[in-house]
Each structure stands twice: as structure tokens, then as C-alpha cells.
Design a protein around this motif. Structure first.
Motif, short mmCIF file in Angstrom:
data_model
loop_
_atom_site.label_atom_id
_atom_site.label_comp_id
_atom_site.label_asym_id
_atom_site.label_seq_id
_atom_site.Cartn_x
_atom_site.Cartn_y
_atom_site.Cartn_z
N UNK A 8 -11.39 65.30 -7.66
CA UNK A 8 -12.83 65.34 -7.40
C UNK A 8 -13.35 65.04 -9.01
N UNK A 15 -20.41 65.19 -9.02
CA UNK A 15 -21.22 65.24 -7.87
C UNK A 15 -22.46 64.78 -7.90
N UNK A 63 -25.36 70.96 1.32
CA UNK A 63 -24.71 69.96 2.22
C UNK A 63 -25.25 70.16 3.45
N UNK A 110 -18.62 75.79 -10.11
CA UNK A 110 -18.51 75.21 -11.24
C UNK A 110 -20.15 74.44 -11.65
N UNK A 125 -23.66 63.85 2.00
CA UNK A 125 -24.29 64.76 3.23
C UNK A 125 -25.72 64.87 3.06
N UNK A 184 -23.70 71.98 -8.87
CA UNK A 184 -22.51 72.75 -8.78
C UNK A 184 -21.70 72.11 -7.87
N UNK A 185 -19.95 72.37 -8.16
CA UNK A 185 -19.42 72.31 -7.13
C UNK A 185 -18.58 73.52 -6.89
N UNK A 202 -17.81 72.79 -1.27
CA UNK A 202 -19.21 72.22 -1.04
C UNK A 202 -19.69 71.71 -2.53
N UNK A 203 -21.02 71.39 -2.57
CA UNK A 203 -21.53 71.21 -3.73
C UNK A 203 -23.15 71.50 -3.69
N UNK A 248 -26.53 64.89 -0.76
CA UNK A 248 -25.83 65.35 -1.73
C UNK A 248 -24.38 64.42 -1.83
N UNK A 249 -23.81 64.23 -2.89
CA UNK A 249 -22.40 63.35 -2.90
C UNK A 249 -21.36 64.49 -3.78
N UNK A 250 -20.07 64.12 -3.28
CA UNK A 250 -19.18 64.59 -4.04
C UNK A 250 -18.25 63.30 -4.25
N UNK A 280 -15.39 75.58 -5.18
CA UNK A 280 -14.11 75.60 -4.82
C UNK A 280 -13.63 76.92 -4.68
#
Lengths: 168, 168
Positions: free
Chosen positions: B45, B48, B102, A86, B88, A58-59, A47-48, B57-59, A61
Motif C-alpha cells: 500500500x 490514499x 468507502x 494511520x 470507491x 486515514x488508512x 479501508x480508508x 476515495x482511493x487506495x 489496518x
């Protein structure tokens, strides 16, 4: 030779005894010395998030054990589960200011599950690693400050993150 | 046998001729029919973002060709480079409302570089795939609307995303 062997046995027994007799203080030291998961770059992206209270992006993992538990919709993570967050300071994109994008790298926070070793903190070790050289943050080495906030999500095994919905 | 071979040569020449004589209209149709990159889940990845103008929100992810160009600091992506942006709808975390996380899955936008095939749109094909069944968005099938905004970053080969800083 016989003497040397006896000495070895005695030393081994002493070592076992020291291990068996570990005081809570000794266990705390073990918790402090948790290692940075070296393989986090290969983990699944989960997610983020954008933290308006921290002005950071944030990401999130997860290693395979944590990822499988998430995919199964489990609210209880097995031992060995590891989750990382992160974080970057926010900045506005120079050419598109309405987009908030990652600025300076801040830290990676890890949660690592070992229900026995970290029983005092909900079964999780919480650790933070600062800056691009990932220096261990020692301010909250016992994770009590982390736990105080994570207790809000005790029902989901102290984990805030829900996996972002993805196409199958 | 000789006749068959001759037929093959003639057919091949006809095929080449048809290819060489493609009208701009034919090329447009080819651009429209760009395929969804099936392997995007395995891409790197990159970053973000949080879009305050889109409440999403994006990745951002990239295939190996695009990723290597980014790592080399190149401002010019080679043909074959592909970049994806997974989006999302935003929502506030139930237990931590200051965290924007998200919500509903919206879409994936892809940029795919082929400097000849997509010369009319800066060398890139822009495509959008909606919902968890990734249905091709046909509203801006030629990518002109995408290009209008991406022209703001023409100097970085129409790419907004800079890779998020990471520890080595």
C-alpha cells in the motif's frame, strides 16, 4: 542451598501475592504501558477515510484476528484483535488540486481488544502514537476521551470501520 | 529426425519473422489485451486519496518493482513496474457524518510499464477494471484519455502518486 531455596519460595509467594492483590490503580498502570504493535506494517488493509472534521486522510489496518472477525461479519471482536488507523494531514496534489492526498504524517491510533484487562473501556485499549518516531500520546492515556466518541458505535463493538468492499 | 529438426528451425524462423514484422496495429492489439494483475492483493500500500472532482476515495498500491523505485526516490520506473488505484464511491459514515468512507466499489485502474510495448503512451499501459467482477473497461482501451491527464505529471514518469510518509 536450602536457605536460598526457601528464600526463593518466599519471594515467589510474595510476588504472586502482589499480583493477585493488584489494585485497580495497578491495572490502570498496566493499561497505560500497552506496547506499540511492532508488526502493523504486515496487517491487512481494511479501508480508508477522509475526515472533514480533522482535515486528515486515514488508512485503516487490522491484524489477522480482527480481519477474520470482520470478514465473518462479526459485531464482536475476540481478544487479541487489533485495529490501526494511520493518519496524515491533508494536502492538495500540486498537479491535480482536486485530489486530496497524504501530507505530513500525523499519528497511528490503535485499538487492542482484551475484554478483561480493558473492561473499563469497553474491552478495548485505545492508544495513539505521534509523529514518525511514534511517540506515545499521554493526554488520554486511559482512553476515556477515545471511548466517549467510540460509544457512538457501541453496537459494532466500538469499531467505526467497516471493511471497504473488494472484488472477490 | 533430421527433417523434424529442419521443420522446427523453419517454423522458429517464421515465428521470429512474424514477431519482428509486427505492425503498429498488431502492437495496439497486444496492448489492448493486457491482463489484470492477479496478485494485486499482495502489493504494497502506497497512499490514499480523496478525489473531490470524482467523489471517490482511493487506495494506491504498487508491485515490488514499482515500490522499490518509489522508495529509492526514482522518477523513472523500470519495465515491470505496476501501480494500482482502487476506487470507491464516497459515502458519509452513518454514525460520524464528518467522516467520508468507502461506499460502493467502483474500479481498479492499473498502470503497467513496458517502455517498448507501450511507447506510444509514455511507456505505460493504462487499464481500468470495473465493478467487483473487474470487467475490462473498453471506452479508452488505448489509454489516450488516461495519458491526456497523466501528462500533467510527465516529469515523474506519468505517475501522480507519491508514497505517503510512514514511520521507519
Amino acid at each position: 542451598m536450602k536457605t536460598n531455596l526457601s528464600m526463593l519460595v518466599i519471594l515467589s509467594m510474595a510476588a504472586c501475592s502482589a499480583f493477585a492483590g493488584a489494585t485497580p490503580e495497578t491495572k490502570k498502570i498496566a493499561a497505560k504501558e500497552v506496547e506499540l504493535p511492532k508488526d502493523f506494517r504486515q496487517w491487512q488493509r481494511v479501508a480508508t477515510s477522509y475526515r472533514t472534521d480533522k482535515n486528515s486522510l486515514r488508512v485503516i489496518i487490522a491484524n489477522d484476528i480482527a480481519w477474520k472477525a470482520m470478514q465473518a461479519g462479526s459485531k464482536n471482536f475476540p481478544d487479541g484483535a487489533k485495529i490501526g488507523k494511520i493518519a496524515w494531514k491533508e494536502k492538495h496534489h500540486e498537479k491535480w488540486p482536486a485530489a486530496i492526498v497524504p501530507g505530513e504524517f500525523q499519528q497511528i491510533d490503535f485499538m487492542q481488544k482484551d475484554s478483561k484487562q480493558f473492561a473499563a473501556t469497553g474491552g478495548w485499549n485505545f492508544s495513539r502514537w505521534l509523529g514518525t518516531d511514534l511517540k506515545r500520546e499521554t493526554k488520554d492515556i486511559e482512553g476515556q476521551e477515545c471511548l466517549a466518541c467510540h460509544t457512538a458505535v457501541k453496537d459494532s463493538d466500538y469499531v467505526f470501520t467497516q471493511p471497504a468492499m473488494m472484488p472477490k
